[in-house]
Design an enzyme around this catalytic site. Structure first.
Site, PDB file in Angstrom:
ATOM      1  N   TYR A 146       0.716  -1.055   0.034  1.00 19.75           N
ATOM      2  CA  TYR A 146      -0.036  -0.072   0.167  1.00 19.75           C
ATOM      3  C   TYR A 146       0.529   1.136   0.322  1.00 19.75           C
ATOM      4  O   TYR A 146       0.665   2.364  -0.628  1.00 19.75           O
ATOM      5  CB  TYR A 146      -0.800  -0.129   1.108  1.00 19.75           C
ATOM      6  N   LYS A 195       3.933 -15.408   2.658  1.00 20.71           N
ATOM      7  CA  LYS A 195       3.682 -16.120   1.740  1.00 20.71           C
ATOM      8  C   LYS A 195       5.504 -16.895   0.644  1.00 20.71           C
ATOM      9  O   LYS A 195       5.327 -16.069  -0.134  1.00 20.71           O
ATOM     10  CB  LYS A 195       2.830 -15.448  -0.077  1.00 20.71           C
ATOM     11  N   ASP A 227      -2.792 -17.811   2.502  1.00 22.98           N
ATOM     12  CA  ASP A 227      -3.739 -18.773   2.202  1.00 22.98           C
ATOM     13  C   ASP A 227      -4.063 -19.818   2.632  1.00 22.98           C
ATOM     14  O   ASP A 227      -5.421 -19.703   2.825  1.00 22.98           O
ATOM     15  CB  ASP A 227      -3.746 -19.477   0.358  1.00 22.98           C
ATOM     16  N   ASP A 251      -4.781  -6.689   6.593  1.00 16.22           N
ATOM     17  CA  ASP A 251      -5.904  -6.022   5.894  1.00 16.22           C
ATOM     18  C   ASP A 251      -7.611  -6.857   6.000  1.00 16.22           C
ATOM     19  O   ASP A 251      -8.128  -6.848   6.125  1.00 16.22           O
ATOM     20  CB  ASP A 251      -5.566  -5.353   4.597  1.00 16.22           C
ATOM     21  N   ASP A 255     -10.202  -8.472   8.451  1.00 12.63           N
ATOM     22  CA  ASP A 255     -11.859  -8.537   8.241  1.00 12.63           C
ATOM     23  C   ASP A 255     -12.643  -9.425   8.533  1.00 12.63           C
ATOM     24  O   ASP A 255     -13.454  -9.953   8.101  1.00 12.63           O
ATOM     25  CB  ASP A 255     -12.336  -7.676   6.382  1.00 12.63           C
TER      26      ASP A 255
END
Ligand code: NAD
Length: 361
Positions: A146, A195, A227, A251, A255
């Site tokens: 980001y 990852k 994942d 992020d 959520d």
């Protein structure tokens, strides 16, 4: 102990829910022999109305002079509020982005707790959620994808977009340390999510997290690919204590984790820097649709205040007392409208605050 707390009540339901959190802090302070020194700070729409900007330099300086800041929420209805006729850099949300930057808040903490009493609101099967769960997602907030360089260019007649994901070892080390410190106050397990089978940034993440882990022999560290973590959160959420991860993964996972707890009115959060300082706020927004009606759920803000006592003031006993009082009120069947279910007693914002303060021991 004297607690110097900046208070940003903010907009919409902000003043209502923060008032209840202050009531609970005051009661805890009275029981445990502390004094509270509150400094009221204006941010968001409330600051625009007075100063014409969502955050002034004076407010930033005042926030920095406090030990911690407790916040409600800022912003209004984008369709009807005059604040949204201003240019984007002058709107309420710009104040929040700026204060996070000014205070160097690089670590975002979001607990996802499923209380046994509220498991009806959880979309997962009962056998998975039996007994509830309690995890803390620690997300890096100021680096990664980001904040990397980005551009969109035309290459050989084809539009192509680039986003870059960069982390240096210092950025990883400081968040990892925070994650392990927090695990030491909990069940002493860190799941570092990356990852690393694909990304270089994740391989560096894993290496640095392992180096930091060596200083925390009491904490069990495991690595999990993002994942797999997304699947495990809905398959077996009880396995997690602290999930430590980078900005974008955090992020998405935070959520997902908050969704499985049911209501937004229950979700606390904290943003921390390298010192003990933190900004504590509910995960939800200013809920203009219910502002002023006295029905907002203050529990997320009260739980954020408990986090403030634990992480900024090291008052673990006081924080636990508040968390137990919240659990007790739920056990006794009291609910605000957002978490109401059949056979329970519906109460408003103020009454919920009174009840929690009343159950404090
Ligand atoms: P929201 O979280 O304010 O509301 C979404 C829904 O959840 C609404 O139906 C609301 O009534 C309900 N809700 C939220 N908190 C609740 C509570 N404590 N008790 C009961 N119900 C609750 O999200 P939104 O409507 O998308 O945004 C409204 C405003 O809040 C916008 O201006 C947005 O920019 C701002 N916002 C601020 C923050 C912040 O201050 N950190 C975060 C998110 C959104």
């Amino acid at each position: 102990m004297n607690l110097k707390i900046g208070v940003i009540k903010g907009d919409g339901i902000g003043p209502e829910i923060v008032t209840e959190a202050m009531k609970v802090i005051d009661k805890a302070a009275q029981i445990y022999g502390h004094t509270c020194e509150y400094m009221q700070l204006l941010m968001g729409g409330a600051s625009i109305d007075v100063h014409g900007v969502p955050l002034t330099d004076e407010t930033v300086a005042a926030a920095k002079s406090c030990d911690a800041v407790l916040m409600g929420s800022i912003g209004g209805d984008a369709k009807t509020s005059p604040w949204y006729r201003l240019e984007p850099s002058k709107r309420p949300e710009a104040g929040l982005l700026r204060i996070r930057k000014e205070l160097n808040l690089f670590a975002n903490l979001r607990p996802a707790v499923l209380y046994d009493e509220l498991k009806g609101a959880c979309p997962l099967k009962e056998e998975i959620t039996e007994g509830g769960f309690d995890m803390m997602i620690m997300r890096e907030l100021t680096g990664g994808l980001y904040f990397g360089e980005r551009k969109t260019v035309e290459e050989n007649g084809v539009m192509t977009a680039y986003d870059s994901l960069t982390y240096n070892e210092n950025e990883i080390r400081r968040i990892a340390k925070r994650g392990f410190d927090i695990a030491m106050k909990r069940r002493k397990k860190v799941t570092s999510v990356d990852k690393a089978n694909v990304l270089d940034s994740s391989r560096l993440w894993r290496k640095v997290v392992e180096e930091v882990a060596a200083d925390y022999p009491a904490v069990a560290l495991e690595h999990m690919l993002v994942d797999n973590c997304a699947m495990q959160l809905v398959k077996d959420p009880k396995q997690f204590d602290v999930i430590l991860t980078e900005n974008m993964f955090g992020d998405i996972l935070s959520d997902e984790a908050s969704m499985v707890t049911g209501s937004i009115g229950m979700l606390a959060s904290a943003s921390l820097n390298e010192t003990k300082f933190g900004l504590y706020e509910p995960s939800g927004g200013s809920a203009p649709d219910i502002a002023g009606k006295g029905i907002a759920n203050p529990i997320a803000t009260i739980l954020s205040a408990a986090m403030m006592l634990r992480f900024s003031f090291d008052l673990d006993r006081e924080a636990e007392a508040i968390e137990s009082a919240v659990a007790k009120v739920l056990e006794e069947g009291y609910r605000t409208i957002d978490i109401m279910s059949e056979g329970k007693t519906q109460v408003g914002t103020e009454k919920m605050g009174d009840l929690i303060a009343g159950y404090l021991k």
